[in-house]
Design an enzyme around this catalytic site. Structure first.
Site, PDB file in Angstrom:
ATOM      1  N   ASN A   8      15.990  62.180 -15.320  1.00 48.07           N
ATOM      2  CA  ASN A   8      14.707  62.614 -14.770  1.00 48.07           C
ATOM      3  C   ASN A   8      14.705  64.140 -14.855  1.00 48.07           C
ATOM      4  OD1 ASN A   8      12.420  63.113 -13.323  1.00 48.07           O
ATOM      5  ND2 ASN A   8      13.082  62.075 -11.448  1.00 48.07           N
ATOM      6  N   ARG A  92      12.609  59.240 -17.455  1.00 50.67           N
ATOM      7  CA  ARG A  92      11.348  59.201 -16.742  1.00 50.67           C
ATOM      8  C   ARG A  92      10.395  60.156 -17.461  1.00 50.67           C
ATOM      9  NH1 ARG A  92      10.516  60.194 -10.378  1.00 50.67           N
ATOM     10  NH2 ARG A  92       8.357  59.527 -10.327  1.00 50.67           N
ATOM     11  N   HIS A 180       3.520  57.472  -9.853  1.00 51.16           N
ATOM     12  CA  HIS A 180       4.579  56.775  -9.087  1.00 51.16           C
ATOM     13  C   HIS A 180       4.684  55.309  -9.506  1.00 51.16           C
ATOM     14  CE1 HIS A 180       3.808  60.026  -5.885  1.00 51.16           C
ATOM     15  NE2 HIS A 180       4.972  60.289  -6.450  1.00 51.16           N
ATOM     16  N   SER A 210       8.041  63.684  -1.110  1.00 49.76           N
ATOM     17  CA  SER A 210       7.487  65.032  -1.333  1.00 49.76           C
ATOM     18  C   SER A 210       6.205  64.913  -2.150  1.00 49.76           C
ATOM     19  CB  SER A 210       8.456  65.913  -2.111  1.00 49.76           C
ATOM     20  OG  SER A 210       9.752  65.616  -1.792  1.00 49.76           O
ATOM     21  N   ARG A 240       1.085  69.759  -2.235  1.00 47.06           N
ATOM     22  CA  ARG A 240      -0.192  69.495  -2.926  1.00 47.06           C
ATOM     23  C   ARG A 240      -1.207  68.954  -1.919  1.00 47.06           C
ATOM     24  NH1 ARG A 240       2.418  65.520  -7.236  1.00 47.06           N
ATOM     25  NH2 ARG A 240       4.422  66.067  -6.330  1.00 47.06           N
ATOM     26  N   MET A 283       8.961  67.113   5.776  1.00 48.41           N
ATOM     27  CA  MET A 283       8.547  66.351   6.960  1.00 48.41           C
ATOM     28  C   MET A 283       9.587  66.419   8.075  1.00 48.41           C
ATOM     29  SD  MET A 283       6.075  64.739   8.267  1.00 48.41           S
ATOM     30  CE  MET A 283       4.890  63.978   7.175  1.00 48.41           C
ATOM     31  N   GLU A 378      13.548  54.014  -8.425  1.00 49.02           N
ATOM     32  CA  GLU A 378      12.909  54.257  -9.723  1.00 49.02           C
ATOM     33  C   GLU A 378      13.938  54.291 -10.848  1.00 49.02           C
ATOM     34  OE1 GLU A 378      11.288  57.341  -7.308  1.00 49.02           O
ATOM     35  OE2 GLU A 378       9.446  57.345  -8.483  1.00 49.02           O
TER      36      GLU A 378
HETATM   37  P1  AMP Z   1      11.469  62.110  -1.418  1.00 51.79           P
HETATM   38  O1  AMP Z   1      10.608  63.011  -2.255  1.00 51.79           O
HETATM   39  O2  AMP Z   1      11.145  60.645  -1.582  1.00 51.79           O
HETATM   40  O3  AMP Z   1      12.934  62.408  -1.529  1.00 51.79           O
HETATM   41  O4  AMP Z   1      11.085  62.443   0.119  1.00 51.79           O
HETATM   42  C1  AMP Z   1      11.272  63.712   0.652  1.00 51.79           C
HETATM   43  C2  AMP Z   1      10.565  63.790   2.011  1.00 51.79           C
HETATM   44  O5  AMP Z   1      11.126  62.806   2.883  1.00 51.79           O
HETATM   45  C3  AMP Z   1      10.714  65.132   2.694  1.00 51.79           C
HETATM   46  O6  AMP Z   1       9.489  65.534   3.284  1.00 51.79           O
HETATM   47  C4  AMP Z   1      11.735  64.833   3.784  1.00 51.79           C
HETATM   48  O7  AMP Z   1      11.602  65.687   4.891  1.00 51.79           O
HETATM   49  C5  AMP Z   1      11.347  63.415   4.148  1.00 51.79           C
HETATM   50  N1  AMP Z   1      12.418  62.759   4.890  1.00 51.79           N
HETATM   51  C6  AMP Z   1      13.638  62.385   4.450  1.00 51.79           C
HETATM   52  N2  AMP Z   1      14.369  61.863   5.471  1.00 51.79           N
HETATM   53  C7  AMP Z   1      13.590  61.932   6.580  1.00 51.79           C
HETATM   54  C8  AMP Z   1      13.764  61.574   7.956  1.00 51.79           C
HETATM   55  N3  AMP Z   1      14.901  61.035   8.399  1.00 51.79           N
HETATM   56  N4  AMP Z   1      12.743  61.796   8.812  1.00 51.79           N
HETATM   57  C9  AMP Z   1      11.586  62.337   8.373  1.00 51.79           C
HETATM   58  N5  AMP Z   1      11.357  62.707   7.099  1.00 51.79           N
HETATM   59  C10 AMP Z   1      12.334  62.500   6.211  1.00 51.79           C
END
Ligand code: AMP
Length: 403
Positions: A8, A92, A180, A210, A240, A283, A378
């Site tokens: 990726n 990807r 996605h 994200s 975004r 988050m 993925e």
């Molecule tokens: P991803 O792009 O799927 O890796 O997701 C990233 C997002 O998931 C970021 O905003 C992280 O802050 C959020 N995230 C990961 N673990 C947690 C958690 N335990 N509580 C809240 N948000 C989370």
């Protein structure tokens, strides 16, 4: 045992995973790794399936100046230190345009076609393709498979696929593609195991990471998505904005003097949770902050997810199940609860205990619309496609013309 490399490739990092193929066609993950800091301080890091660190080292910025070199460096490390020589590489690729409805083995003709979609995904497609091109030049005998984020949505009906703009723009590819797709395809593939009661019904899947979007699955096929022509549309993301009146973009350009490149950088990197909160795009950080702007950004996120759930429910004339996935969807009880509270009218009722424990089924027994947490994968989806496409036997034609 054969091994498959999954790649990726982005602007500043290449994430990779290695899967071994079993005699029964099963796939076993062996290595997860990445080269990040490309362009500044490239670093190679990889772990095995028990998260044991296999390598963590800086790379020379002169020798590894770009994404192409980073993938080759990762491949050399796998070969020299782990004695892993992949028989194929699955990539990807964010955009398959109107033409590619399924994964495809890449040759120079396919690569040329995929180059045409660079303007449709300028921040991702060039890097996805650069990695493929460099492997094709150096190791032409290694089969490479491109797996698209758009492909799973290509079966959308015309109503879902179009904007209210003149036909000639649609014909040249200005369509509501959706993204996605590899995540949604994986979820659709395991729903019969993890949530059999809803697998063949009308399900909303919320990929909340994200990057974030939502998909309406009818009998495990995508019929509608919150994303459109680019991955900017739909629900708010880390940086975004999600859906925004195009008039705002005109305003930025006419009143704020932004060039198209400025507007692009602003919309991809300065908006979403980051712009709204003024604190963070992450988050977890927002949840841990006591600043009221952080709480507002979380409320706003839940509100927009719920609004879009209403839209997807309308597309399917109802909803029978709800699935949370990706970083936020899989790990944040707080955000799931905030979203579910706004979906009570659609029959979603969370079990607070199950939700707090990140259990697979997070709704109450009596919830009219069951809600699940399903971990997405993925990379496994890409590995599966790569194995399937390279297995001997008849395959659907490489190009599937969309009307
Ligand atoms: P991803 O792009 O799927 O890796 O997701 C990233 C997002 O998931 C970021 O905003 C992280 O802050 C959020 N995230 C990961 N673990 C947690 C958690 N335990 N509580 C809240 N948000 C989370």
């Amino acid at each position: 045992m054969d091994t498959i490399l999954v790649a990726n490739s982005g602007s500043s990092s290449v994430k990779f995973q290695v899967f071994a193929t079993g005699p029964d066609g099963g796939l076993e993950r062996q290595v997860r790794g990445q080269v990040d800091g490309i362009g500044t301080h490239p670093r190679l890091r990889a772990t095995d399936t028990d998260r044991k660190v296999l390598v963590e080292r800086s790379l020379d910025n002169q020798t590894v100046p770009d994404v192409q070199a980073a993938l080759i460096a990762a491949g050399n490390w796998l070969r020299d230190e782990l004695r892993i020589a992949p028989v194929a590489i699955g990539h990807r690729v964010v955009h398959g345009g109107p033409l590619f409805e399924r994964p495809v083995r890449v040759d120079s003709g396919v690569l040329q076609q995929l180059e045409k979609y660079v303007p449709l995904a300028p921040l991702h497609q060039p890097y996805n393709l650069a990695a493929i091109r460099s492997v094709l030049a150096r190791f032409p005998d290694i089969p490479q498979v491109a797996c698209f984020d758009t492909a799973f949505h290509r079966g959308h009906g015309e109503l879902a696929d179009r904007y209210a703009i003149p036909q000639d723009l649609y014909a040249e590819g200005v369509r509501r593609y959706g993204f996605h797709g590899l995540s949604y395809e994986y979820i659709a593939s395991i729903l019969p195991q993890v949530a059999p009661e809803i697998a063949s019904t009308r399900v909303i899947v919320a990929h909340l990471g994200s990057g974030a979007s939502m998909c309406a699955l009818q009998a495990r096929r995508s019929v509608e998505s919150t994303m459109g022509f680019t991955a900017l549309d739909g629900i708010p993301m880390g940086t975004r904005p999600g859906q925004i009146d195009p008039g705002v973009v005109l305003y930025l350009m006419s009143e704020k003097g932004m060039s198209p490149a400025d507007a692009q950088a602003f919309l991809y990197h300065e908006c979403g949770l980051k712009g709204l909160s003024g604190i963070s795009n992450d988050m977890r950080e927002l949840e841990n902050s006591s600043d009221p702007r952080a709480q507002f950004a979380i409320d706003y996120f839940a509100y927009r997810v719920a609004l879009n759930a209403g839209m997807l429910a309308a597309a399917m004339q109802g909803v029978d199940g709800f699935v949370f996935t990706a970083g936020i969807g899989e790990n944040s009880p707080k955000v799931r609860a905030a979203i579910a509270a706004r979906l009570a009218w659609l029959g979603v009722s969370l079990d607070p205990g199950a939700n707090a424990r990140n259990e697979q089924r997070v709704s109450r027994y009596e919830s009219r619309t069951p809600a699940y947490v399903v971990r997405t994968d993925e990379e496994l989806m890409i590995a599966r496609h790569t194995v399937t496409l390279l297995a001997p036997g008849p395959h659907p034609s490489q190009y599937e013309k969309a009307s």
